[in-house]
Write an enzyme that holds these catalytic residues in place. Structure first.
Site, PDB file in Angstrom:
ATOM      1  N   MET A  78     -39.140  34.941 -12.305  1.00  0.00           N
ATOM      2  CA  MET A  78     -38.309  35.888 -11.558  1.00  0.00           C
ATOM      3  C   MET A  78     -38.070  37.147 -12.389  1.00  0.00           C
ATOM      4  O   MET A  78     -37.164  37.932 -12.092  1.00  0.00           O
ATOM      5  CB  MET A  78     -36.985  35.244 -11.147  1.00  0.00           C
ATOM      6  CG  MET A  78     -37.218  34.063 -10.197  1.00  0.00           C
ATOM      7  SD  MET A  78     -35.824  33.692  -9.126  1.00  0.00           S
ATOM      8  CE  MET A  78     -34.555  33.400 -10.328  1.00  0.00           C
ATOM      9  N   ASN A  91     -37.315  39.705 -15.786  1.00  0.00           N
ATOM     10  CA  ASN A  91     -36.388  39.819 -16.909  1.00  0.00           C
ATOM     11  C   ASN A  91     -36.864  38.895 -18.034  1.00  0.00           C
ATOM     12  O   ASN A  91     -36.143  38.031 -18.529  1.00  0.00           O
ATOM     13  CB  ASN A  91     -34.955  39.489 -16.480  1.00  0.00           C
ATOM     14  CG  ASN A  91     -33.954  39.986 -17.519  1.00  0.00           C
ATOM     15  OD1 ASN A  91     -33.171  39.241 -18.057  1.00  0.00           O
ATOM     16  ND2 ASN A  91     -34.014  41.255 -17.840  1.00  0.00           N
ATOM     17  N   HIS A 144     -38.279  36.955 -21.252  1.00  0.00           N
ATOM     18  CA  HIS A 144     -37.883  36.763 -22.648  1.00  0.00           C
ATOM     19  C   HIS A 144     -38.966  35.932 -23.340  1.00  0.00           C
ATOM     20  O   HIS A 144     -39.981  35.576 -22.729  1.00  0.00           O
ATOM     21  CB  HIS A 144     -36.505  36.090 -22.725  1.00  0.00           C
ATOM     22  CG  HIS A 144     -36.376  34.862 -21.869  1.00  0.00           C
ATOM     23  ND1 HIS A 144     -37.096  33.716 -22.107  1.00  0.00           N
ATOM     24  CD2 HIS A 144     -35.635  34.616 -20.756  1.00  0.00           C
ATOM     25  CE1 HIS A 144     -36.780  32.803 -21.196  1.00  0.00           C
ATOM     26  NE2 HIS A 144     -35.903  33.338 -20.348  1.00  0.00           N
ATOM     27  N   HIS A 179     -40.549  32.906 -21.587  1.00  0.00           N
ATOM     28  CA  HIS A 179     -41.623  33.200 -20.626  1.00  0.00           C
ATOM     29  C   HIS A 179     -42.917  33.530 -21.367  1.00  0.00           C
ATOM     30  O   HIS A 179     -43.996  33.105 -20.965  1.00  0.00           O
ATOM     31  CB  HIS A 179     -41.265  34.427 -19.775  1.00  0.00           C
ATOM     32  CG  HIS A 179     -40.079  34.242 -18.880  1.00  0.00           C
ATOM     33  ND1 HIS A 179     -38.901  34.918 -19.064  1.00  0.00           N
ATOM     34  CD2 HIS A 179     -39.910  33.474 -17.778  1.00  0.00           C
ATOM     35  CE1 HIS A 179     -38.044  34.586 -18.116  1.00  0.00           C
ATOM     36  NE2 HIS A 179     -38.618  33.706 -17.320  1.00  0.00           N
ATOM     37  N   GLN A 220     -33.815  30.895  -2.924  1.00  0.00           N
ATOM     38  CA  GLN A 220     -33.255  29.889  -3.816  1.00  0.00           C
ATOM     39  C   GLN A 220     -31.859  30.235  -4.311  1.00  0.00           C
ATOM     40  O   GLN A 220     -31.307  29.523  -5.145  1.00  0.00           O
ATOM     41  CB  GLN A 220     -34.205  29.621  -4.984  1.00  0.00           C
ATOM     42  CG  GLN A 220     -34.349  30.747  -5.993  1.00  0.00           C
ATOM     43  CD  GLN A 220     -35.495  30.488  -6.967  1.00  0.00           C
ATOM     44  OE1 GLN A 220     -36.667  30.588  -6.621  1.00  0.00           O
ATOM     45  NE2 GLN A 220     -35.164  30.127  -8.196  1.00  0.00           N
ATOM     46  N   GLY A 241     -41.236  26.030 -17.659  1.00  0.00           N
ATOM     47  CA  GLY A 241     -40.412  25.645 -18.806  1.00  0.00           C
ATOM     48  C   GLY A 241     -39.605  24.395 -18.493  1.00  0.00           C
ATOM     49  O   GLY A 241     -39.197  24.173 -17.354  1.00  0.00           O
ATOM     50  N   ASP A 263     -35.577  24.221 -17.051  1.00  0.00           N
ATOM     51  CA  ASP A 263     -35.254  23.866 -15.662  1.00  0.00           C
ATOM     52  C   ASP A 263     -35.858  22.486 -15.393  1.00  0.00           C
ATOM     53  O   ASP A 263     -36.863  22.344 -14.698  1.00  0.00           O
ATOM     54  CB  ASP A 263     -35.814  24.930 -14.720  1.00  0.00           C
ATOM     55  CG  ASP A 263     -35.142  26.271 -14.929  1.00  0.00           C
ATOM     56  OD1 ASP A 263     -33.948  26.379 -14.630  1.00  0.00           O
ATOM     57  OD2 ASP A 263     -35.807  27.195 -15.431  1.00  0.00           O
ATOM     58  N   GLN A 314     -36.120  21.194 -11.802  1.00  0.00           N
ATOM     59  CA  GLN A 314     -37.114  22.008 -11.093  1.00  0.00           C
ATOM     60  C   GLN A 314     -38.526  21.536 -11.442  1.00  0.00           C
ATOM     61  O   GLN A 314     -39.373  21.356 -10.556  1.00  0.00           O
ATOM     62  CB  GLN A 314     -36.938  23.481 -11.481  1.00  0.00           C
ATOM     63  CG  GLN A 314     -38.101  24.372 -11.079  1.00  0.00           C
ATOM     64  CD  GLN A 314     -37.849  25.839 -11.373  1.00  0.00           C
ATOM     65  OE1 GLN A 314     -37.063  26.469 -10.676  1.00  0.00           O
ATOM     66  NE2 GLN A 314     -38.501  26.402 -12.370  1.00  0.00           N
ATOM     67  N   ARG A 334     -30.303  34.830 -17.669  1.00  0.00           N
ATOM     68  CA  ARG A 334     -28.861  34.955 -17.392  1.00  0.00           C
ATOM     69  C   ARG A 334     -28.042  35.180 -18.659  1.00  0.00           C
ATOM     70  O   ARG A 334     -26.869  35.550 -18.567  1.00  0.00           O
ATOM     71  CB  ARG A 334     -28.357  33.734 -16.623  1.00  0.00           C
ATOM     72  CG  ARG A 334     -28.890  33.709 -15.193  1.00  0.00           C
ATOM     73  CD  ARG A 334     -28.204  32.673 -14.315  1.00  0.00           C
ATOM     74  NE  ARG A 334     -28.532  32.839 -12.921  1.00  0.00           N
ATOM     75  CZ  ARG A 334     -29.518  32.206 -12.280  1.00  0.00           C
ATOM     76  NH1 ARG A 334     -30.275  31.351 -12.930  1.00  0.00           N
ATOM     77  NH2 ARG A 334     -29.747  32.431 -11.000  1.00  0.00           N
TER      78      ARG A 334
HETATM   79  O1  PAF Z   1     -37.905  29.166 -12.704  1.00  0.00           O
HETATM   80  C1  PAF Z   1     -37.941  30.237 -12.056  1.00  0.00           C
HETATM   81  O2  PAF Z   1     -37.913  31.327 -12.625  1.00  0.00           O
HETATM   82  C2  PAF Z   1     -38.002  30.190 -10.551  1.00  0.00           C
HETATM   83  O3  PAF Z   1     -37.248  29.136 -10.045  1.00  0.00           O
HETATM   84  C3  PAF Z   1     -39.439  30.153  -9.999  1.00  0.00           C
HETATM   85  C4  PAF Z   1     -40.154  28.882 -10.416  1.00  0.00           C
HETATM   86  C5  PAF Z   1     -40.213  31.368 -10.501  1.00  0.00           C
HETATM   87  C6  PAF Z   1     -39.411  30.198  -8.467  1.00  0.00           C
HETATM   88  O4  PAF Z   1     -38.797  31.350  -7.990  1.00  0.00           O
END
Ligand code: PAF
Length: 276
Positions: A26, A28, A30, A33, A57, A143, A146, A149, A183
């Site tokens: 998403m 921003n 760091h 990523h 989301q 990562g 999460d 996720q 965040r």
């Molecule tokens: O982990 C995230 O940044 C988001 O949940 C993702 C996987 C890019 C989906 O929008």
């Protein structure tokens, strides 16, 4: 690095690539990523990243509007990390009509994060499937910060028979232990100084569980939560769970994970720590 804002242009580029590794984000960006981007290079000859703040989301009252959008800086970081192509669609390109067709994840979506962010994982699963269909990667990297996720994406990929290998990467931390997160940018200097307590608390809880035994985990997790709350945090959950399904551990379970979400001022931080 190529940059695509429209799906048809991305699809055309994709046709010329053989093996693609994909990192959805998403933005921003760091170092966490960028570690995913560098790892992606080991899996494929073409690395594609996406930057898209996915409205689906975010719940009402969450930070969709103020989520940091830093596309120019993100592109520079991606180019420097050796990414071949960036897909940064406009909202009306990815959602040209109101999305009424969703991926409905299983019950796991309602635990932990799902209890505090109803609908969140439905929004994540839907956009991830959609992005997978746009990019058509052979490999996708996420990562472990999460944690839930990542579990749900693995499950969706398996159950919907998507021909994609999902790779989970370790959380990248600041030297003081704070997990890197977009965040973290919301934290005031005083909150930033306090924020590493979350990971310290997880580490102390892990040691306590290893020392005193899993049968005491409910009491120990309660004490850990009180430690945080006494320092001004508002803990949504802090729980010792089984890695396999994120449910409370049975006595014989060896592979555990401590998962936590807590608010410091207006900022909600999540983190986790595996045991075994
Ligand atoms: O982990 C995230 O940044 C988001 O949940 C993702 C996987 C890019 C989906 O929008």
């Amino acid at each position: 690095m190529r940059a695509f804002h429209r799906l048809d242009a991305l699809r055309q580029y994709r046709q010329g690539a053989t093996r693609v590794a994909f990192v959805p984000t998403m933005g921003n960006l760091h170092e966490g990523h960028l570690a995913l981007m560098r790892a992606a290079r080991e899996h494929a000859d073409t690395v594609i990243a996406s930057v898209f703040v996915n409205r689906l989301q975010f719940g009402p009252g969450e930070d969709f509007e103020r989520y940091p959008r830093t596309l120019r800086a993100d592109s520079e970081k991606l180019a420097a990390a050796g990414v071949d192509a960036l897909f940064a669609p406009e909202e009306n390109d990815l959602y040209p009509e109101p999305q009424s067709c969703f991926v409905e994840p299983p019950d796991l979506q309602h635990l932990l994060e799902g209890e505090f962010r109803p609908g969140h994982f439905r929004g994540v699963a839907t956009v991830v499937l959609k992005l997978f269909n746009c990019v058509q990667p052979q490999v996708a990297l996420f990562g472990k910060k999460d944690y839930q996720q990542l579990m749900l994406i693995r499950l969706m990929t398996r159950q919907l028979a998507l021909p994609i290998e999902i790779v989970g990467m370790e959380t990248v931390r600041a030297p003081d232990g704070l997990a890197l997160s977009s965040r973290n940018a919301y934290l005031s200097p005083a909150e930033r100084a306090e924020a590493p307590r979350l990971y310290r608390t997880l580490r102390a809880l892990k040691e306590a569980v290893l020392r005193e035994g899993i049968q005491h985990s409910a009491t120990l997790q309660q004490e850990a939560r009180q430690t945080l709350d006494a320092q001004g945090w508002k803990t949504d959950y802090l729980a010792v769970r089984q890695q396999s399904d994120l449910r409370a551990p049975a006595s014989a379970t060896r592979k555990l994970v401590i998962v936590a979400a807590a608010r410091l001022g207006a900022t909600r931080l999540i983190d986790n720590l595996e045991i075994g």
